[in-house]
Design a protein around this motif. Structure first.
Motif, short mmCIF file in Angstrom:
data_model
loop_
_atom_site.label_atom_id
_atom_site.label_comp_id
_atom_site.label_asym_id
_atom_site.label_seq_id
_atom_site.Cartn_x
_atom_site.Cartn_y
_atom_site.Cartn_z
N ALA A 183 0.86 -1.18 0.00
CA ALA A 183 0.00 0.00 0.00
C ALA A 183 0.89 1.24 0.00
O ALA A 183 1.82 1.34 0.79
CB ALA A 183 -0.92 0.02 1.23
N GLY A 184 0.62 2.15 -0.91
CA GLY A 184 1.37 3.40 -0.93
C GLY A 184 2.76 3.27 -1.53
O GLY A 184 3.12 2.26 -2.12
N ASN A 185 3.54 4.31 -1.39
CA ASN A 185 4.88 4.46 -1.94
C ASN A 185 4.82 4.59 -3.46
O ASN A 185 4.97 5.69 -3.98
CB ASN A 185 5.82 3.34 -1.51
CG ASN A 185 7.25 3.82 -1.32
OD1 ASN A 185 7.52 5.02 -1.30
ND2 ASN A 185 8.19 2.90 -1.17
N VAL A 186 4.60 3.51 -4.21
CA VAL A 186 4.38 3.61 -5.65
C VAL A 186 3.25 2.67 -6.08
O VAL A 186 3.06 1.61 -5.50
CB VAL A 186 5.64 3.25 -6.47
CG1 VAL A 186 6.70 4.32 -6.36
CG2 VAL A 186 6.21 1.88 -6.07
N TRP A 187 2.48 3.11 -7.07
CA TRP A 187 1.61 2.17 -7.77
C TRP A 187 2.48 1.08 -8.38
O TRP A 187 3.66 1.31 -8.65
CB TRP A 187 0.85 2.88 -8.90
CG TRP A 187 -0.21 3.84 -8.51
CD1 TRP A 187 -0.06 5.18 -8.26
CD2 TRP A 187 -1.61 3.56 -8.37
NE1 TRP A 187 -1.26 5.74 -7.97
CE2 TRP A 187 -2.24 4.78 -8.03
CE3 TRP A 187 -2.38 2.41 -8.51
CZ2 TRP A 187 -3.62 4.88 -7.83
CZ3 TRP A 187 -3.76 2.50 -8.30
CH2 TRP A 187 -4.36 3.72 -7.97
N GLU A 188 1.88 -0.09 -8.66
CA GLU A 188 2.66 -1.21 -9.19
C GLU A 188 1.98 -1.81 -10.42
O GLU A 188 0.78 -2.09 -10.40
CB GLU A 188 2.84 -2.27 -8.10
CG GLU A 188 3.61 -1.73 -6.90
CD GLU A 188 3.65 -2.69 -5.73
OE1 GLU A 188 3.07 -3.79 -5.84
OE2 GLU A 188 4.25 -2.35 -4.71
N TRP A 189 2.78 -2.01 -11.46
CA TRP A 189 2.27 -2.63 -12.68
C TRP A 189 1.80 -4.06 -12.43
O TRP A 189 2.43 -4.81 -11.69
CB TRP A 189 3.37 -2.70 -13.74
CG TRP A 189 3.79 -1.42 -14.37
CD1 TRP A 189 5.01 -0.80 -14.23
CD2 TRP A 189 3.05 -0.61 -15.29
NE1 TRP A 189 5.06 0.34 -14.99
CE2 TRP A 189 3.87 0.48 -15.65
CE3 TRP A 189 1.76 -0.71 -15.84
CZ2 TRP A 189 3.45 1.47 -16.54
CZ3 TRP A 189 1.34 0.27 -16.71
CH2 TRP A 189 2.17 1.34 -17.06
N CYS A 190 0.71 -4.44 -13.07
CA CYS A 190 0.27 -5.83 -13.14
C CYS A 190 0.42 -6.33 -14.57
O CYS A 190 0.52 -5.55 -15.51
CB CYS A 190 -1.19 -5.97 -12.70
SG CYS A 190 -1.44 -5.65 -10.93
N LEU A 191 0.41 -7.63 -14.73
CA LEU A 191 0.57 -8.22 -16.05
C LEU A 191 -0.64 -7.98 -16.94
O LEU A 191 -0.51 -7.86 -18.16
CB LEU A 191 0.80 -9.73 -15.89
CG LEU A 191 1.42 -10.50 -17.05
CD1 LEU A 191 2.75 -9.91 -17.49
CD2 LEU A 191 1.59 -11.97 -16.67
N ASP A 192 -1.81 -7.83 -16.34
CA ASP A 192 -3.05 -7.72 -17.09
C ASP A 192 -3.18 -6.42 -17.86
O ASP A 192 -2.79 -5.35 -17.37
CB ASP A 192 -4.26 -7.79 -16.15
CG ASP A 192 -4.28 -9.02 -15.30
OD1 ASP A 192 -5.21 -9.82 -15.44
OD2 ASP A 192 -3.38 -9.19 -14.45
N THR A 193 -3.79 -6.51 -19.06
CA THR A 193 -4.31 -5.31 -19.69
C THR A 193 -5.63 -4.97 -19.01
O THR A 193 -6.31 -5.83 -18.44
CB THR A 193 -4.54 -5.52 -21.20
OG1 THR A 193 -5.24 -6.74 -21.41
CG2 THR A 193 -3.20 -5.56 -21.93
N TYR A 194 -5.99 -3.69 -19.07
CA TYR A 194 -7.15 -3.21 -18.33
C TYR A 194 -8.44 -3.57 -19.05
O TYR A 194 -8.56 -3.41 -20.27
CB TYR A 194 -7.08 -1.70 -18.16
CG TYR A 194 -8.10 -1.16 -17.19
CD1 TYR A 194 -7.82 -1.07 -15.84
CD2 TYR A 194 -9.35 -0.74 -17.64
CE1 TYR A 194 -8.75 -0.57 -14.95
CE2 TYR A 194 -10.29 -0.24 -16.76
CZ TYR A 194 -9.99 -0.16 -15.41
OH TYR A 194 -10.92 0.33 -14.54
N ALA A 195 -9.42 -4.06 -18.29
CA ALA A 195 -10.75 -4.38 -18.82
C ALA A 195 -11.73 -4.39 -17.66
O ALA A 195 -11.34 -4.63 -16.51
CB ALA A 195 -10.75 -5.74 -19.51
#
Length: 255
Positions: A183-195
């Protein structure tokens, strides 16, 4: 000045079956904080990532870049950590650069479902540590009080990230180890494309649409308030996005 204004946020809650379960009603929240109802969702996680779950640091990224195996994050930005802040998260890193780093380590970016299971275990908690409202920076690097501007001098240090593992009350403690900075500090990439979430229950969901250039991000950042770092919040960012409030972590899936 960098900004995460291009990261949109949505909050929704789903049930998990397998390791644990939850089913709750959620809501979609637009960038203007207008809420509309959304149906409950259900994910089943059958294959859990077992290692390498913590935020990738500048030190690790720098070693990979110097070995000629990775591409350097953006450098010439006010909030850029690379290459000097070795114990901070590797921010200003696009989705392809983050994915490449993980793969050189024999790992991958987490799916969105894996990310949320790691943060909550599916028990309905609001934050990785539980339901206690974070009132101090002992829990996370986030914005206490009103958020004046997503790209402003907010957060625990007046803008920018904290060193990894520096918010002990926000740790997610598991029998297999401790996860930091979910939680916090930086957002984190996920493998998924957004839908949008589908109505039907899913097992090990992973959305990969080559026609979509936007990927899911999770966890919130230093420039988000307590509600914006809840584990059920999801964001979206174009895959080339490189800003101070966006980083990543890697996972190693079971063989």
């Amino acid at each position: 000045m960098t900004s995460t204004a291009g990261v949109s946020s949505t909050k929704t809650k789903r049930c998990f079956s397998g390791p644990s379960k939850r089913r709750e009603q959620g809501e979609n929240v637009t960038s203007r904080s207008e809420a509309t109802p959304a149906a409950a969702r259900c994910w089943t996680i059958s294959r859990l990532a077992r290692a390498a779950w913590n935020t990738s640091s500048v030190a690790a990224m720098k070693a990979c870049v110097e070995a000629g195996r990775c591409d350097a994050p953006k450098i010439y930005e006010v909030r850029a950590n690379y290459p000097k802040k070795l114990d901070h998260p590797s921010n200003e890193t696009s989705w392809p650069k983050a994915k490449k780093f993980c793969e050189t380590q024999g790992k991958t970016l987490p799916s969105e479902a894996q990310w949320e299971w790691a943060a909550t275990g599916g028990d309905g908690r609001r934050w990785p540590w539980g339901n206690e409202l974070p009132a101090t920076c002992e829990f996370a690097d986030f914005t206490i009080g009103p958020l004046v501007s997503p790209g402003g001098d907010s957060g625990c240090h007046g803008g920018g990230t904290s060193p990894v593992k520096s918010h002990p009350r926000g740790n997610r403690v598991l029998p297999t180890g401790t996860l930091y900075d979910l939680a916090g500090n930086v957002w984190e990439w996920c493998l998924d494309t957004y839908a949008p979430y589908p109505e039907e229950a899913q097992t090990d969901p992973l959305v990969q649409n080559p026609k979509v250039l936007v990927h899911v991000v999770r966890g919130g950042g230093w420039n988000r308030p307590a509600r914006g770092i809840e584990s059920a919040f999801r964001g979206a960012a174009v895959y080339t996005y490189e800003v101070g409030g966006l980083g990543f972590r890697c996972v190693r899936n079971p063989g």
